[in-house]
Design a protein around this motif. Structure first.
Motif, PDB file in Angstrom:
ATOM      1  N   ALA A  32       0.801  -1.223   0.000  1.00 13.06           N
ATOM      2  CA  ALA A  32       0.000   0.000   0.000  1.00 13.06           C
ATOM      3  C   ALA A  32       0.839   1.280   0.000  1.00 13.06           C
ATOM      4  O   ALA A  32       0.494   2.242  -0.689  1.00 13.06           O
ATOM      5  N   ASP A  33       1.935   1.296   0.739  1.00 13.67           N
ATOM      6  CA  ASP A  33       2.684   2.543   0.912  1.00 13.67           C
ATOM      7  C   ASP A  33       4.059   2.557   0.254  1.00 13.67           C
ATOM      8  O   ASP A  33       4.848   3.465   0.513  1.00 13.67           O
ATOM      9  N   ILE A  34       4.366   1.538  -0.581  1.00 13.04           N
ATOM     10  CA  ILE A  34       5.664   1.532  -1.254  1.00 13.04           C
ATOM     11  C   ILE A  34       5.491   1.111  -2.706  1.00 13.04           C
ATOM     12  O   ILE A  34       4.446   0.599  -3.117  1.00 13.04           O
ATOM     13  N   ASN A  35       6.557   1.292  -3.485  1.00 13.68           N
ATOM     14  CA  ASN A  35       6.580   0.883  -4.877  1.00 13.68           C
ATOM     15  C   ASN A  35       6.403  -0.636  -4.965  1.00 13.68           C
ATOM     16  O   ASN A  35       7.028  -1.381  -4.201  1.00 13.68           O
ATOM     17  N   LYS A  94      -1.198  -3.518  -6.201  1.00  7.93           N
ATOM     18  CA  LYS A  94      -1.042  -2.094  -5.899  1.00  7.93           C
ATOM     19  C   LYS A  94      -2.190  -1.297  -6.513  1.00  7.93           C
ATOM     20  O   LYS A  94      -2.700  -0.358  -5.912  1.00  7.93           O
TER      21      LYS A  94
END
Length: 145
Positions: A32-35, A94
């Protein structure tokens, strides 16, 4: 539990499905919060370390004999395909809901059967073809949600 059950391919296949399902849920939260590519890399490192530790602990880190060129070639190809699959899967997670990504990803089941027929000479029964068609239909129905 019957000792033969521990060695059955069906048990291992069910466990594979359970872990694959958990992978989707954990990955959806983790990406959710990274590539997504970095997330795939982190997951790959974890797999390497965990599997290396397991092999070392069980004394299976060495081959029983020499590993031939054909084996190396196909394991390398399999590894490259695994990596590509993971990159695509994490990118899809993602961008989309796990409840839609995972069923579409499972179209791989249909493709495995088709590739098995084309390249390995496998011959599914009529009942098995019906099951494969239902898997494909289910994935399409979910994708059209």
């Amino acid at each position: 539990m019957n000792p033969d059950t521990l060695l059955s391919w069906q048990l291992w296949a069910i466990l594979s499905a359970v872990f694959a399902a958990l992978t989707a849920i954990f990955a959806k939260v983790g990406v959710a919060d990274i590539n997504s590519d970095l997330a795939t890399f982190i997951r790959t490192v974890v797999v390497l370390v965990a599997l290396g530790g397991l092999l070392a602990a069980t004394g299976k880190l060495v081959a029983d004999g020499p590993i031939g060129p054909k084996t190396w070639t196909f394991l390398i190809l399999s590894g490259l395909c695994t990596g590509a699959s993971w990159l695509c899967y994490f990118r899809a997670l993602k961008l989309g809901p796990a409840s839609l990504v995972a069923p579409i990803d499972k179209l791989s089941v249909v493709l495995v059967v088709l590739f098995g027929v084309l390249f390995l000479g496998e011959r599914p029964s009529g009942t098995e073809w019906i099951g494969i068609a239902l898997i494909a239909a289910g994935a399409v129905i979910i994708a059209l949600k």
